[in-house]
Scaffold this motif. Structure first.
Motif, short mmCIF file in Angstrom:
data_model
loop_
_atom_site.label_atom_id
_atom_site.label_comp_id
_atom_site.label_asym_id
_atom_site.label_seq_id
_atom_site.Cartn_x
_atom_site.Cartn_y
_atom_site.Cartn_z
N ALA A 260 0.82 -1.21 0.02
CA ALA A 260 -0.01 -0.07 0.10
C ALA A 260 0.85 1.18 0.01
O ALA A 260 0.49 2.13 -0.76
CB ALA A 260 -1.05 0.13 1.24
N ALA A 261 1.98 1.35 0.94
CA ALA A 261 2.76 2.25 0.93
C ALA A 261 3.41 2.53 -0.49
O ALA A 261 3.48 3.67 -0.94
CB ALA A 261 4.08 2.04 2.11
N GLU A 262 4.07 1.68 -1.24
CA GLU A 262 4.58 1.59 -2.53
C GLU A 262 3.31 2.14 -3.40
O GLU A 262 3.82 2.94 -3.99
CB GLU A 262 5.21 0.34 -3.06
CG GLU A 262 6.37 -0.12 -2.19
CD GLU A 262 7.61 0.78 -2.71
OE1 GLU A 262 7.95 0.94 -3.93
OE2 GLU A 262 7.97 1.37 -1.95
N SER A 263 2.13 1.72 -3.27
CA SER A 263 1.20 2.14 -4.31
C SER A 263 1.00 3.46 -4.26
O SER A 263 1.01 4.35 -5.07
CB SER A 263 -0.16 1.51 -3.95
OG SER A 263 -1.01 1.92 -4.96
N HIS A 264 0.71 4.13 -2.97
CA HIS A 264 0.89 5.58 -2.56
C HIS A 264 2.02 6.30 -3.16
O HIS A 264 1.86 7.38 -3.65
CB HIS A 264 0.51 5.71 -1.24
CG HIS A 264 -0.93 5.54 -0.60
ND1 HIS A 264 -2.04 6.08 -1.12
CD2 HIS A 264 -1.18 4.56 0.24
CE1 HIS A 264 -2.96 5.48 -0.50
NE2 HIS A 264 -2.59 4.54 0.35
N ARG A 265 3.02 5.58 -2.86
CA ARG A 265 4.33 6.44 -3.15
C ARG A 265 4.40 6.55 -4.80
O ARG A 265 4.74 7.71 -5.64
CB ARG A 265 5.57 5.56 -3.11
CG ARG A 265 6.91 6.31 -3.52
CD ARG A 265 8.25 5.49 -3.07
NE ARG A 265 8.06 4.19 -3.71
CZ ARG A 265 8.47 3.96 -5.15
NH1 ARG A 265 9.00 5.18 -5.75
NH2 ARG A 265 8.29 2.83 -5.75
N LEU A 267 1.77 6.40 -6.83
CA LEU A 267 0.69 7.47 -7.08
C LEU A 267 1.17 8.84 -7.04
O LEU A 267 1.02 9.76 -7.77
CB LEU A 267 -0.68 7.26 -6.29
CG LEU A 267 -1.59 8.11 -6.81
CD1 LEU A 267 -2.16 7.84 -8.01
CD2 LEU A 267 -2.96 7.64 -5.82
N ASP A 268 2.04 9.24 -5.96
CA ASP A 268 2.25 10.55 -5.64
C ASP A 268 3.30 10.94 -6.65
O ASP A 268 3.39 12.27 -7.08
CB ASP A 268 3.26 10.55 -4.27
CG ASP A 268 1.97 10.44 -2.99
OD1 ASP A 268 0.76 10.45 -3.41
OD2 ASP A 268 2.32 10.27 -1.94
N ASN A 271 1.58 11.46 -9.91
CA ASN A 271 0.89 12.72 -9.70
C ASN A 271 1.91 14.23 -9.95
O ASN A 271 1.75 15.22 -10.57
CB ASN A 271 0.01 12.96 -8.52
CG ASN A 271 -1.02 12.23 -8.60
OD1 ASN A 271 -1.78 11.90 -9.59
ND2 ASN A 271 -1.49 11.77 -7.32
#
Length: 695
Positions: A260-265, A267-268, A271
């Motif tokens: 999940a953290a990698e996915s957020h990273r 995505l950030d 963006n």
């Protein structure tokens, strides 16, 4: 055996009071044949609060909860009968509260014919129940709990382990006992674990959810993650004697959190790429922006290469790779101090790759090319073309990824990403992220390419349609300057012209077609040609401008939502008479520099732009004595996004006044450089100095 000795032996064996002194309080009472209390031990005093001297010889009247009820009296009477039984009984404590007891009675063996005595053992029911529950819990934790549990002594050696911990460690209980964790599990950070346990033992402060990573005999080929908690073990007197530990396998949870953290990273980062890439329509800056963003979480080194034909805009990107490819490095970025970055070609370098090289093959397949680990096999595949990969590996690069830059179905080039130790190799998710970033950047790169082409085309067309040489009549000296906008969207239809008229007069005109791009430049060329033809017919200014407006309506493209409009200032100068007729069609006011060197704006009727039907234009006659300088310009010279127009017009007059003694060409350059060094819009400037012509 003496009766007292028999009692003491039974009390010690049956009651277990001496076997469980810290777990359960067991009281001993002896009742004689007459139902009188003959023995009251210290346990009974502790349990019910009565000292022996208050109850010995009595029939237990003090123990009766409520006067008149049978209560303890009936129990003592039954005990007197000598029947072994276990009964519940509620009695009164010395301080008044009621105590529920479990009573176990046994007749003490006596010689035949002797009086019988009864031995009773009293246990607090609530304490017995608590002990039972505690034992059930402990047995459940030992055999059924999914949480690994252990008890360690003051030397941090295992005393007990439950079944769950045996399964987690992959070591049976017998091998745990008497050994430290460092003896059993060398593939975890035992130094940290034992340091934490020792601190818990010394301070009594518990530690909760300490993450420990490593491998155990239960899973020797896989890294596992455990959540460990520690607390100090103390006896009933509060003296520490060891450490208790609980262990939970949280590998799946840790992996999910990491994912999940990698996915957020990712995505950030994606963006961020959307906001930082393509800030302006310039291929070199866009390529460098992609390389810079990649260093914020995707790679340690990044390069961006465009096909040489794309970088030079020599032709549309093609797919013919028969002779290999030539690429131009437009972007490169590396982590500070990275020695491997020096191995890669610098910015601006042109690189050549043959057809069978992995670089060309990856572009031909239009699919990312990833080397998870740079090993001898990867080096061998490229060694026949270059030794760069081997040198990169020697400097710590262990994983590389190349992603084609695709836009509108065409290959523009490729982006290369490199990771060095201690970064982990590129994963499939990293490849997806790199592909998305490259796709976005490729669109911006292609937009910049098309923008550059359109900008160059519009500027070329604009310059082609403007006059290359002006021939004013005697008595009029002219200087002109044109500066295109830096933005292709602002390159428009600004123009200037000087047309010789009969009688030594000259028509000076500056105009601006409202609109931008190639369409506006083409409309400007038609408008200028029409104006020159009408001027040679010597039409009055108001009629000439009306005809120009009509021709503009006739030439407006039918696919545009609005008709083209244009502003214009038209001046007819007569140097012999020293006069000038000026007509405005929605254009900025001209300025004039008087012979004494002072400059001012001319107050003239503004008029309406060309292309507005039914408009009348009003010419204004004014004197222009010898030495006067008439200044005509388009709005790009004085209009900016952040400055008031009146201030800019005043600035124009100040510049003209301060430099009025310069030669006319130098004056035009000075005005342009001070007011529009990098214009947001096209600028056309025309200066005319009026002199008295020689006879």
């Amino acid at each position: 055996m003496h009766r007292r000795e028999a009692f003491d032996q039974a009390a010690g064996i049956r009651a277990g009071g001496r076997l469980w002194p810290d777990e359960l309080l067991v009281a001993g009472v002896r009742v004689d044949a007459l139902g009188r209390i003959a023995y009251w031990d210290a346990g009974a005093e502790a349990l019910l609060g009565y000292p022996a001297e208050e109850v010995l010889g009595s029939r237990g009247e003090r123990l009766v909860p409520v006067e008149g009820r049978p209560g303890a009296r009936s129990l003592l009477e039954r005990l007197t009968l000598g029947r072994a039984a276990t009964r519940p009984c509620r009695v009164r404590h010395r301080d008044g509260h009621l105590v529920d007891l479990a009573v176990c009675a046994h007749r003490v063996p006596e010689p035949p014919g002797a009086d019988g005595h009864v031995l009773a053992f009293l246990v607090d029911v609530s304490a017995a129940l608590e002990m039972r529950v505690s034992r059930a819990i402990m047995e459940g934790l030992r055999g059924q709990s999914p949480v690994g549990l252990s008890a360690l002594d003051s030397e941090l050696r295992f005393l007990r382990v439950n079944s769950a911990l045996q399964a987690i460690n992959g070591v049976p209980e017998a091998e745990h006992l008497g050994r430290r964790v460092s003896d059993l599990l060398p593939d975890i950070d035992t130094a940290e674990v034992e340091s934490v346990r020792q601190r818990v033992l010394d301070t009594g402060e518990p530690v909760v959810a300490l993450r420990v990573t490593g491998r155990t005999p239960a899973a020797p080929c896989e890294d596992r993650v455990w959540s460990c908690s520690y607390f100090r073990l103390e006896d009933t007197r509060g003296r520490p004697f060891g450490v208790g530990a609980s262990v939970i396998d949280v590998t799946a949870q840790d992996r999910a959190e990491h994912a999940a953290a990698e996915s957020h990273r990712r995505l950030d980062l994606l963006n961020e790429a959307g906001t930082r890439i393509g800030t302006i329509l310039d291929m070199r800056q866009t390529a460098q922006e992609l390389a810079d963003v990649a260093l914020r979480g995707l790679a340690d080194i990044a390069t961006v290469d465009l096909l040489a034909a794309v970088a030079d805009d020599a032709a549309e990107p093609g797919s013919d790779l028969t002779d290999g490819i030539a690429v131009r490095r437009l972007g490169k970025s590396a982590a500070p101090g990275s020695p491997a970055a020096e191995v890669l070609a610098p910015l601006g370098a042109t690189l050549y790759f043959p057809l069978d090289s992995p670089y060309v093959q990856a572009i031909a397949r239009r699919d990312p090319f990833v080397v998870v680990e740079v090993d001898e096999r990867a080096i061998g595949a490229s060694s026949c073309h270059t030794d760069v990969v081997r040198r990169l590996r020697e400097l710590g690069v262990h994983s590389l990824l190349m992603v084609p830059l695709l836009a509108r179905g065409r290959v523009l080039g490729a982006a290369g990403f490199f990771r060095s130790v201690p970064s982990r190799p590129f994963s499939p998710d990293d490849v997806t992220l790199a592909r998305d970033m490259a796709s976005r950047a490729a669109v911006y790169l292609d937009n910049a390419r098309l923008y550059t082409r359109e900008h160059d085309t519009a500027v070329t067309l604009q310059r082609t349609l403007l006059p290359h040489r002006l021939t004013p009549p005697p008595g009029i000296e002219v200087a002109h300057c044109y500066r295109p906008a830096s933005d292709v969207n602002e390159v428009g239809g600004d123009w200037y012209d000087v047309v010789e008229m009969p009688g030594g007069r000259a028509a000076l005109v500056v105009g601006d077609v409202m609109g931008h791009g190639i369409e506006a430049a083409a409309a400007m060329g038609q408008l200028r040609s029409t104006m020159r033809a009408l001027t040679r017919l010597a039409l009055p200014p108001e009629q000439l401008l009306r005809q120009l407006g009509t021709s503009l309506l006739d030439t407006s493209p039918t696919d545009l939502p609005d008709a083209l409009l244009a502003t214009c200032v038209y001046a007819v100068c007569d140097p012999v008479a020293g006069r000038c007729s000026i007509t405005r069609a929605g254009h900025p006011p001209p300025a004039v520099v008087h012979p004494d060197g002072t400059a001012e704006l001319l107050e003239l009727p503004a008029g309406a732009p060309l292309g507005v039907d039914g408009t009348d234009f009003v010419p204004t006659e004014l004197p222009l004595p010898p030495g006067s300088i008439l200044t005509l310009y388009t709005d790009g010279l004085v209009e900016t996004r952040y400055t008031d127009l009146d201030q800019r017009l005043a600035q124009l007059c100040d510049v003209l006044t301060a430099n009025s003694t310069l030669p006319l060409e130098a004056l035009s350059r000075t005005v342009m450089n001070q007011l529009a060094p990098h214009p947001d819009d096209d600028v056309a400037l025309l200066l005319a100095r009026i002199n008295r012509p020689e006879p």
